[in-house]
Design an enzyme around this catalytic site. Structure first.
Site, PDB file in Angstrom:
ATOM      1  N   HIS A   1       0.707  -1.170   0.063  1.00 27.46           N
ATOM      2  CA  HIS A   1       0.033  -0.012  -0.268  1.00 27.46           C
ATOM      3  C   HIS A   1       0.956   1.239  -0.076  1.00 27.46           C
ATOM      4  CE1 HIS A   1      -3.470   2.464   0.388  1.00 27.46           C
ATOM      5  NE2 HIS A   1      -3.862   2.452   1.501  1.00 27.46           N
TER       6      HIS A   1
ATOM      7  N   HIS B   1      -2.128  -2.060 -10.894  1.00 27.85           N
ATOM      8  CA  HIS B   1      -2.941  -1.397  -9.882  1.00 27.85           C
ATOM      9  C   HIS B   1      -4.193  -2.332  -9.806  1.00 27.85           C
ATOM     10  CE1 HIS B   1      -5.554   1.669  -7.932  1.00 27.85           C
ATOM     11  NE2 HIS B   1      -4.415   1.982  -7.375  1.00 27.85           N
TER      12      HIS B   1
ATOM     13  N   ASP C   1       2.992   5.260  -7.245  1.00 22.54           N
ATOM     14  CA  ASP C   1       4.196   5.216  -6.287  1.00 22.54           C
ATOM     15  C   ASP C   1       5.328   4.957  -7.528  1.00 22.54           C
ATOM     16  OD1 ASP C   1       2.740   4.865  -3.843  1.00 22.54           O
ATOM     17  OD2 ASP C   1       1.945   3.178  -4.709  1.00 22.54           O
TER      18      ASP C   1
END
Length: 456
Positions: free
Chosen positions: A283, A334, A393
């Site tokens: 996460h 994702h 990210d």
């Protein structure tokens, strides 16, 4: 000399190894049973569609559209209170002001603020940029942790003790608590970082927030000994905070917020639980794994521009022969997006700009090459049910490294942004649902008769 009792607490002894083996043997469930009983592992089906567990007005993630009556993948879009995040970012960039406070107002109260409302909200946050007397000395400086997420969580839980209305879950009181935490998070994060490094022998400097500065500016000012930062640095950090503020109600930490809120517990316990979720490398901790992966990659590549060599390294990652041997290319893929992550799309343009200013064009080119090659390599190596794309990210870690931010703060910065979304969702849960969240689990263990000790 034998080990002390306290030292023994941290050893995995042969006895623990043997007991752990029992744990593994008696906790394993055949994978086929999940299919047989139609269990949605991860609360998602094989196509990545989530189980509908709630309703929300706070934000929306869109990665599909209806064509001829069927759902098909499309470019990803993220909406805050119905507004496309791309439009929101373009809006405050065009006006050349910082966006964190404006978008926080939107997520919390459902409407974009006018100028006077924004000034008033900024003043509300400014007056709450303070900590209880002696809190820094008694909590943050005491037993500082090398892990800033744990340090933040401990500080949040300790704030409970300073709040006379800590357990009051009325909307006005919870809003007060949330506004306090939104304002205090940058201090808790930066002071915790400085406290740990002071224990490691470095200089200690604790700067109070400047009421004239934005949240992003204050983070950079409080973090740096000389208090200096460039306008571009503050602008990009501010944009990163906006992009990380919320991501629908179903992401792990926000769902945790809903679940824990539904139990009727206090705001501090709820936010600490959300922090525990965000810390995980699957996460919020993913951006650290991305940067660590690239550090390993750069050490093993002889030519960063050699497509075949980069491709071979990516294949080694998937074959569990490189980096942490987990078989993952961090920053790729994702749970929802299959074609593009809008946050990564926004980041990409600014990453290139920052790379030029920081003379990191070669590093940026390597990231861009991996972004191009990774989906192809994953498609060749894995059976995938939807597209694979770079997520937020993938680039955020590179941005933070070019900003000179310490790696220990990558995930706490994510939390500093996401506390706004958690607050909005907590308030929404309290307003609309008075029922504890309790999904079902099917037991597979056969019932057994008790066996007397002497007969075992």
């Amino acid at each position: 000399m034998g080990k002390s009792v306290s030292e023994a607490l941290f050893d995995v002894t042969p006895q623990i190894e043997a007991l752990a083996k029992k744990c593994e043997e008696n906790n394993e469930i055949e994978k086929e049973l999940y299919i047989k009983y139609e269990v949605k592992r991860g609360l998602r089906d094989l196509n990545g569609k989530g189980v509908l567990a709630g309703l929300t007005n706070v934000s929306d993630v869109r990665a599909k559209k209806i064509v001829n009556g069927e759902e098909v993948p499309c470019e990803g879009n993220l909406y805050y209170r119905g507004y496309n995040v791309k439009d929101l970012v373009n809006g405050f960039l065009k006006k050349e002001h910082y966006g964190f406070e404006e978008i926080a107002y939107l997520l919390l109260f459902g409407e974009l603020p006018n100028e006077s409302e924004l000034r008033e909200f900024h003043d509300v946050l400014v007056e709450r940029r303070t900590l209880p007397p002696t809190f820094v000395r008694d909590v943050i400086m005491k037993a500082p942790s090398k892990d800033m997420m744990n340090s933040l969580s401990r500080s949040i839980l300790n704030l409970y003790s300073y709040d006379e209305k800590a357990d009051d879950t009325s909307i006005p009181n919870v809003l007060r608590q949330c506004l306090n935490l939104i304002s205090q998070f940058p201090m808790l994060m930066v002071y915790g970082y400085h406290a740990y490094h002071y224990r490691m022998g470095e200089d200690l400097f604790i700067y109070a927030p400047d009421p004239a500065l934005s949240t992003a500016e204050n983070i950079l000012m409080m973090l740096r000994k000389d208090k200096k930062y460039t306008k571009l640095e503050a602008k990009i950090l501010d944009m990163a905070l906006v992009l990380h503020m919320d991501h629908g109600g179903g992401n792990n930490s926000t769902f945790t917020t809903h679940v824990v809120t539904s139990s009727g517990t206090d705001t501090y316990s709820t936010m600490a639980a959300a922090m525990a979720s965000l810390k995980g490398p699957k996460h919020g901790g993913a951006n650290i794994k991305v940067t660590q992966m690239f550090e390993d990659m750069k050490q093993h590549l002889t030519d960063w521009e050699d497509r075949d060599e980069v491709k071979a390294y990516l294949e080694a990652l998937l074959d569990k022969k490189a980096f942490d041997q987990k078989g993952l290319i961090y920053g790729m893929g994702h749970a929802v997006y299959s074609i593009s992550d809008p946050r990564a799309d926004i980041f990409r343009a600014f990453v290139a700009q920052l790379a030029r200013e920081k003379h990191c064009e070669k590093e940026y080119a390597l990231y861009a090459l991996v972004e191009e090659l990774a989906p192809k390599v994953i498609g060749e190596k894995r059976k995938i049910y939807k597209g694979v794309n770079a997520n937020v990210d993938f680039y955020s870690g590179l941005v933070y490294s070019m900003l000179g931010l310490p790696k220990e703060l990558y995930t706490p910065i994510f939390a500093t942004a996401r506390i706004v979304g958690w607050s909005a969702h907590r308030l929404e849960e309290l307003k609309n649902v008075d029922k504890i969240i309790r999904p079902a689990y099917k037991s597979l263990a056969p019932h057994r008769a008790y066996v007397e000790m002497e007969d075992r």
